[in-house]
Design a protein around this motif. Structure first.
Motif, PDB file in Angstrom:
ATOM      1  N   GLN A 188      -3.782 -31.335   0.944  1.00  0.00           N
ATOM      2  CA  GLN A 188      -3.409 -30.451   1.610  1.00  0.00           C
ATOM      3  C   GLN A 188      -3.795 -31.190   2.906  1.00  0.00           C
ATOM      4  OE1 GLN A 188      -1.318 -27.673   2.346  1.00  0.00           O
ATOM      5  NE2 GLN A 188      -1.129 -28.316   0.229  1.00  0.00           N
ATOM      6  N   LEU A 189      -4.346 -32.305   3.149  1.00  0.00           N
ATOM      7  CA  LEU A 189      -4.900 -33.109   4.424  1.00  0.00           C
ATOM      8  C   LEU A 189      -4.333 -34.148   4.468  1.00  0.00           C
ATOM      9  CD1 LEU A 189      -7.471 -32.512   5.692  1.00  0.00           C
ATOM     10  CD2 LEU A 189      -8.816 -34.305   4.504  1.00  0.00           C
ATOM     11  N   LEU A 190      -3.655 -34.566   3.807  1.00  0.00           N
ATOM     12  CA  LEU A 190      -2.738 -35.958   3.558  1.00  0.00           C
ATOM     13  C   LEU A 190      -2.313 -36.069   4.451  1.00  0.00           C
ATOM     14  CD1 LEU A 190      -2.380 -38.086   1.645  1.00  0.00           C
ATOM     15  CD2 LEU A 190       0.181 -37.423   1.355  1.00  0.00           C
ATOM     16  N   PRO A 191      -1.446 -35.464   5.555  1.00  0.00           N
ATOM     17  CA  PRO A 191      -0.950 -35.834   7.098  1.00  0.00           C
ATOM     18  C   PRO A 191      -2.364 -35.961   8.132  1.00  0.00           C
ATOM     19  CG  PRO A 191       0.292 -34.221   6.598  1.00  0.00           C
ATOM     20  CD  PRO A 191      -0.685 -33.756   5.609  1.00  0.00           C
ATOM     21  N   GLY A 192      -3.347 -35.096   7.653  1.00  0.00           N
ATOM     22  CA  GLY A 192      -4.342 -35.496   8.967  1.00  0.00           C
ATOM     23  C   GLY A 192      -5.043 -36.914   8.596  1.00  0.00           C
ATOM     24  N   ILE A 193      -5.028 -37.286   6.774  1.00  0.00           N
ATOM     25  CA  ILE A 193      -6.353 -38.347   6.703  1.00  0.00           C
ATOM     26  C   ILE A 193      -5.030 -39.940   6.562  1.00  0.00           C
ATOM     27  CG2 ILE A 193      -6.507 -40.157   4.160  1.00  0.00           C
ATOM     28  CD1 ILE A 193      -7.103 -37.373   2.942  1.00  0.00           C
ATOM     29  N   ILE A 194      -3.732 -39.591   6.577  1.00  0.00           N
ATOM     30  CA  ILE A 194      -2.378 -40.650   7.530  1.00  0.00           C
ATOM     31  C   ILE A 194      -2.851 -40.728   8.911  1.00  0.00           C
ATOM     32  CG2 ILE A 194      -0.429 -41.649   7.701  1.00  0.00           C
ATOM     33  CD1 ILE A 194       0.549 -40.230   4.825  1.00  0.00           C
ATOM     34  N   SER A 195      -3.382 -39.600   9.813  1.00  0.00           N
ATOM     35  CA  SER A 195      -2.964 -40.318  11.126  1.00  0.00           C
ATOM     36  C   SER A 195      -3.984 -40.336  11.630  1.00  0.00           C
ATOM     37  CB  SER A 195      -2.670 -38.840  11.872  1.00  0.00           C
ATOM     38  OG  SER A 195      -3.368 -38.125  12.263  1.00  0.00           O
ATOM     39  N   THR A 196      -5.456 -40.364  10.623  1.00  0.00           N
ATOM     40  CA  THR A 196      -7.017 -40.820  11.326  1.00  0.00           C
ATOM     41  C   THR A 196      -6.905 -42.466  10.961  1.00  0.00           C
ATOM     42  OG1 THR A 196      -7.837 -39.022  10.069  1.00  0.00           O
ATOM     43  CG2 THR A 196      -9.023 -40.140  10.762  1.00  0.00           C
ATOM     44  N   ALA A 197      -6.510 -42.569   9.819  1.00  0.00           N
ATOM     45  CA  ALA A 197      -5.947 -43.938   9.006  1.00  0.00           C
ATOM     46  C   ALA A 197      -5.053 -44.909   9.903  1.00  0.00           C
ATOM     47  CB  ALA A 197      -5.364 -43.838   7.186  1.00  0.00           C
ATOM     48  N   LEU A 198      -4.435 -44.233  10.425  1.00  0.00           N
ATOM     49  CA  LEU A 198      -3.309 -45.462  11.146  1.00  0.00           C
ATOM     50  C   LEU A 198      -4.615 -45.225  12.581  1.00  0.00           C
ATOM     51  CD1 LEU A 198       0.094 -43.714  11.771  1.00  0.00           C
ATOM     52  CD2 LEU A 198      -0.956 -46.209  11.126  1.00  0.00           C
ATOM     53  N   PHE A 199      -5.115 -44.452  13.135  1.00  0.00           N
ATOM     54  CA  PHE A 199      -5.329 -44.606  14.358  1.00  0.00           C
ATOM     55  C   PHE A 199      -6.858 -45.308  14.611  1.00  0.00           C
ATOM     56  CE2 PHE A 199     -10.040 -43.946  15.918  1.00  0.00           C
ATOM     57  CZ  PHE A 199     -10.028 -43.539  17.542  1.00  0.00           C
ATOM     58  N   LEU A 253       2.094 -53.454  12.589  1.00  0.00           N
ATOM     59  CA  LEU A 253       1.399 -52.708  13.379  1.00  0.00           C
ATOM     60  C   LEU A 253       3.198 -52.016  13.151  1.00  0.00           C
ATOM     61  CD1 LEU A 253      -1.169 -52.796  16.339  1.00  0.00           C
ATOM     62  CD2 LEU A 253      -1.224 -52.064  13.775  1.00  0.00           C
ATOM     63  N   ILE A 254       4.460 -52.534  13.827  1.00  0.00           N
ATOM     64  CA  ILE A 254       5.467 -51.083  14.227  1.00  0.00           C
ATOM     65  C   ILE A 254       5.639 -51.327  12.613  1.00  0.00           C
ATOM     66  CG2 ILE A 254       7.745 -51.780  15.037  1.00  0.00           C
ATOM     67  CD1 ILE A 254       6.431 -54.041  16.796  1.00  0.00           C
ATOM     68  N   VAL A 255       5.926 -52.015  11.601  1.00  0.00           N
ATOM     69  CA  VAL A 255       5.855 -51.877  10.044  1.00  0.00           C
ATOM     70  C   VAL A 255       5.390 -50.291  10.539  1.00  0.00           C
ATOM     71  CG1 VAL A 255       6.189 -51.999   7.867  1.00  0.00           C
ATOM     72  CG2 VAL A 255       6.855 -53.859  10.046  1.00  0.00           C
ATOM     73  N   VAL A 256       3.854 -50.148  10.118  1.00  0.00           N
ATOM     74  CA  VAL A 256       3.599 -49.135  10.059  1.00  0.00           C
ATOM     75  C   VAL A 256       3.806 -48.141  10.456  1.00  0.00           C
ATOM     76  CG1 VAL A 256       0.983 -48.048   9.949  1.00  0.00           C
ATOM     77  CG2 VAL A 256       1.229 -50.484   9.605  1.00  0.00           C
ATOM     78  N   PHE A 257       3.415 -48.215  11.903  1.00  0.00           N
ATOM     79  CA  PHE A 257       4.275 -47.527  12.844  1.00  0.00           C
ATOM     80  C   PHE A 257       5.788 -46.412  12.278  1.00  0.00           C
ATOM     81  CE2 PHE A 257       2.824 -44.887  17.055  1.00  0.00           C
ATOM     82  CZ  PHE A 257       1.723 -45.942  16.885  1.00  0.00           C
ATOM     83  N   ALA A 258       6.606 -47.071  11.922  1.00  0.00           N
ATOM     84  CA  ALA A 258       7.883 -46.637  11.907  1.00  0.00           C
ATOM     85  C   ALA A 258       7.542 -46.039  10.615  1.00  0.00           C
ATOM     86  CB  ALA A 258       8.664 -47.918  11.783  1.00  0.00           C
ATOM     87  N   PHE A 259       6.862 -45.925   9.711  1.00  0.00           N
ATOM     88  CA  PHE A 259       6.813 -45.605   8.368  1.00  0.00           C
ATOM     89  C   PHE A 259       6.140 -44.076   7.999  1.00  0.00           C
ATOM     90  CE2 PHE A 259       8.001 -49.247   6.238  1.00  0.00           C
ATOM     91  CZ  PHE A 259       9.405 -48.598   4.935  1.00  0.00           C
ATOM     92  N   LEU A 260       5.326 -44.342   9.338  1.00  0.00           N
ATOM     93  CA  LEU A 260       4.080 -43.179   9.427  1.00  0.00           C
ATOM     94  C   LEU A 260       4.315 -42.664  10.727  1.00  0.00           C
ATOM     95  CD1 LEU A 260       1.398 -45.090   7.581  1.00  0.00           C
ATOM     96  CD2 LEU A 260       3.174 -43.472   6.519  1.00  0.00           C
ATOM     97  N   GLN A 261       5.670 -42.352  11.523  1.00  0.00           N
ATOM     98  CA  GLN A 261       5.558 -41.936  12.567  1.00  0.00           C
ATOM     99  C   GLN A 261       5.149 -40.523  13.593  1.00  0.00           C
ATOM    100  OE1 GLN A 261       9.293 -41.820  14.291  1.00  0.00           O
ATOM    101  NE2 GLN A 261       8.503 -42.712  16.792  1.00  0.00           N
ATOM    102  N   SER A 262       6.027 -40.104  11.801  1.00  0.00           N
ATOM    103  CA  SER A 262       6.178 -38.471  12.256  1.00  0.00           C
ATOM    104  C   SER A 262       4.918 -38.009  11.973  1.00  0.00           C
ATOM    105  CB  SER A 262       6.955 -37.786  11.234  1.00  0.00           C
ATOM    106  OG  SER A 262       6.657 -38.106   9.574  1.00  0.00           O
ATOM    107  N   TYR A 263       3.739 -38.502  11.108  1.00  0.00           N
ATOM    108  CA  TYR A 263       2.300 -38.038  10.482  1.00  0.00           C
ATOM    109  C   TYR A 263       1.583 -38.367  11.951  1.00  0.00           C
ATOM    110  CZ  TYR A 263       3.355 -37.607   5.793  1.00  0.00           C
ATOM    111  OH  TYR A 263       4.400 -37.171   4.541  1.00  0.00           O
ATOM    112  N   LEU A 264       2.101 -39.488  12.622  1.00  0.00           N
ATOM    113  CA  LEU A 264       1.059 -39.760  13.388  1.00  0.00           C
ATOM    114  C   LEU A 264       1.245 -38.476  15.261  1.00  0.00           C
ATOM    115  CD1 LEU A 264      -0.707 -41.627  14.611  1.00  0.00           C
ATOM    116  CD2 LEU A 264       0.961 -42.962  15.613  1.00  0.00           C
TER     117      LEU A 264
END
Lengths: 275, 367
Positions: A188-199, A253-264
């Motif tokens: 359940q926390l996955l979106p949160g974990i992904i955005s925290t990781a990106l940050f 960064l751009i690659v990671v962003f492109a993949f995870l943008q919606s989570y962020l």
């Protein structure tokens, strides 16, 4: 009237986009122009002659790859540590009741409010004393100290959004506390974990000041300081190499962003409402 | 084997006591409802049975074993939550299989059990869906399925029907009763809906402010409420409670209030002359002829019956249930005859105890 307004808004929006995107465009264009074309007047918008020589020189003749490797290790380690601690910390702050729980959370936030320059010297002295100066580990420690508070608060608001009943249900269904955390809370926390990781990853990838002060050996330098140190001297700035390096720094960064943008974006939303 | 016994169970949250010394003995295979207004401690009691909340005092026994310190996983119970608490990232099949998985049932054995449960609850076509793709009623059935699949000793249900629409609720109510009959397992059902409690339970435990008020079969709760709280809480429309005076005349008890005088039959030894409360169910007053007169203030027609509110002397308002064939008009003066054999008498005050000696009404006969 409405038509005019729409045109006006569109123009304004495109002006903003242009202002933001032009430096990026110029960076890419500069990196593929030959040296002699750089300072030509009037300047050429698209390169007359296309070349990848700067990229080749960076990869072959310089320490760019070492810096790149250092940055990857640095950013990844910091991210893993910060996410692991922040997840468990947020779980504790949200699920368990103990004295001073709220105060603790605010104390953590308070440390985040201090300007990082204030912490620079004390942190440097401490790291020297424990023998970590001039290592990647020293930067991992430093970045963790200022990424963790924000990560904790971000994950706390995500965690608070997970119904307690879910965990109770898992406990009744036969899971241990740790089992329930793993089976039910983490997914359940996955979106949160992904955005925290990106940050955290972006923060440690782009950080300059601490890297400049804490590390001055080439073997441990990350990209930010490494590239500047290598290409900018008092007499000369190697513009085309600098731009090629910048492009290659931005790509991950751009690659990671492109993949995870919606989570962020979801992550920032959650932080905005509850944090 | 799976009786549930609470002895002097207490739960404090800081200075607040949610459950006061609760004693409750639930027999094996019994369907018991914990009924009470919001915040009365019924959910806390259920969570203590589940092991999600720990009692600050007393003892909880399930199947003869003291479980005070036993974690939920080891109690052999299943629980259905009000919010259903389905795991959103798992399919229906995986949701139902989760309790089996956690108890180490091999994958090959899980599948047929999940399929059997799904069939029982008509979930077979939905097994591959995620919870968010289901309607409320379907989600509810998945939550039930997750509880059923493991065949636990005791089922705990926390207001499982409260999120369903009225029609589905009635349907699921019948299904749950049927399920209980088929499985013969002990079920503890928390609800604030008295209709659910009345229609489904073998016995109802009525709780108010953390204290047990009455623990009895539905008919008894309705016809012989233990105190004023139960009398006012059970029944729709509620019992008419009239303040007045109790007096003894030649060995017979008599209740008097402005415009009303009624012989109330046998009372317990606790009965004293003085202030008291009279309780009259809306259906226990006949309209047409009688010693009490009143003015009709409100008439509500519901098709099969009429509900009227009549004002008698002393501004006392009575709610009455009358046959649909009798239809007074607002403002009419009507004569009323309270049925003395079905009158309830309570000691004075909000917590007044029942003073009648016996159940006024005979138990219904079985066919």
């Amino acid at each position: 009237m409405r038509f005019v307004r729409r045109i006006f808004f569109n123009l304004a929006a495109w002006a903003v986009v242009l202002a933001v995107a032009f430096p990026l465009f110029w960076m890419i264009v500069t990196s593929v122009k030959p040296q002699f074309e750089l300072f030509r007047r009037p300047p050429t918008f698209l390169p007359d002659t296309f070349t990848l020589e700067h990229y080749a020189r960076l990869l072959i003749d310089t320490a760019f790859l070492v810096y790149f490797k250092n940055s990857v290790i640095l950013a990844t380690t910091t991210t893993v540590i910060v996410v692991a601690i922040a997840t468990l910390g947020a779980y504790s702050l949200v699920r368990f009741r103990y004295r001073g729980r709220e105060n603790l959370a605010f104390l953590v936030l308070f440390t985040y409010l201090l300007p990082s320059v204030v912490l620079l010297l004390p942190l440097y002295l401490m790291l020297v004393r424990v023998g970590l100066s001039n290592t990647i580990a020293s930067l991992v420690v430093a970045y963790t100290t200022f990424a963790l508070p924000y990560a904790l608060w971000l994950l706390r608001s995500f965690m608070a959004g997970i119904p307690e009943d879910l965990e109770s249900a898992a406990l009744v269904d036969g899971a241990s506390r740790l089992g329930a955390f793993w089976d039910v809370i983490l997914p359940q926390l996955l979106p949160g974990i992904i955005s925290t990781a990106l940050f955290t990853f972006i923060l440690s990838w782009n950080e300059y000041l601490y890297a400049l002060v804490l590390v001055n050996s080439d073997s441990a330098r990350p990209l930010t300081t490494g590239v500047v140190n290598m290409l900018v001297s008092a007499f000369n700035i190697e513009w085309s190499l600098l731009m090629a390096a910048s492009v290659m720094m931005s790509v991950p960064l751009i690659v990671v962003f492109a993949f995870l943008q919606s989570y962020l974006t979801r992550g920032f939303g959650a932080g905005a409402v509850k944090g | 084997m799976a009786e549930v016994v609470l002895s002097r169970v207490r739960r404090d949250f800081g200075a607040v006591t949610a459950v006061h010394d609760l004693n409750l003995a639930i027999a094996e295979g019994e369907f018991v409802s914990l009924l009470g207004p919001s915040g009365c401690g019924k959910t806390t009691t259920l969570r203590m049975l589940a092991g999600l909340e720990f009692p600050t005092g007393g003892e909880i026994r399930i199947g003869g074993r003291v479980v005070n310190d036993v974690p939920p996983a080891k109690r052999d119970i299943a629980m259905v939550f009000q919010s259903y608490a389905l795991y959103p990232h798992l399919s229906v099949a995986d949701n139902i299989a989760y309790p089996l998985k956690k108890r180490g049932v091999p994958r090959a054995e899980r599948r047929p059990k999940v399929e059997r449960t799904a069939e029982l609850l008509q979930l077979t076509p939905l097994l591959d869906r995620k919870p968010r793709q289901l309607s409320g009623g379907q989600q509810q059935r998945v939550a039930l399925g997750r509880a059923l699949v493991r065949d636990p000793k005791v089922f705990l249900l926390d207001e499982p029907l409260s999120n369903l629409d009225a029609k589905l609720r009635i349907h699921m109510r019948a299904e749950l009763v049927e399920l209980h009959q088929r499985l013969g397992r002990t079920m503890v059902y928390v609800t604030h809906d008295q209709l659910e409690a009345m229609t489904m339970s073998d016995r109802i435990a009525i709780i108010d402010q953390g204290r047990l008020q009455q623990f009895a079969p539905p008919q008894e709760v309705y016809h012989a409420p233990a105190n004023r709280f139960v009398a006012g809480f059970i029944g729709t429309p509620g019992m008419n409670l009239i303040e007045g005076t109790l007096s003894q005349e030649g060995g017979a008890w008599c209740f008097t209030a402005p415009g009303l005088r009624i012989a109330v039959g046998q009372l317990t030894d606790d009965a004293q002359a003085g202030p008291a409360t009279l309780g009259l169910r809306p259906e226990d007053v006949t309209v047409g002829a009688g010693p009490v007169s009143g003015i009709v203030r409100v008439v509500e027609q519901s098709g099969h019956e009429n509900i009227i509110i009549v004002e008698i002397a002393g501004n006392e308002r009575l709610t009455l249930r009358i046959p649909a064939s009798i239809l007074p008009r607002t403002g009419d003066t009507v004569a009323l005859a309270p049925d003395a054999t079905h009158a309830h008498v309570f000691a004075a005050g909000e917590a007044g105890q029942r003073l009648n000696t016996a159940t006024a009404r005979p138990r219904p006969q079985t066919l």
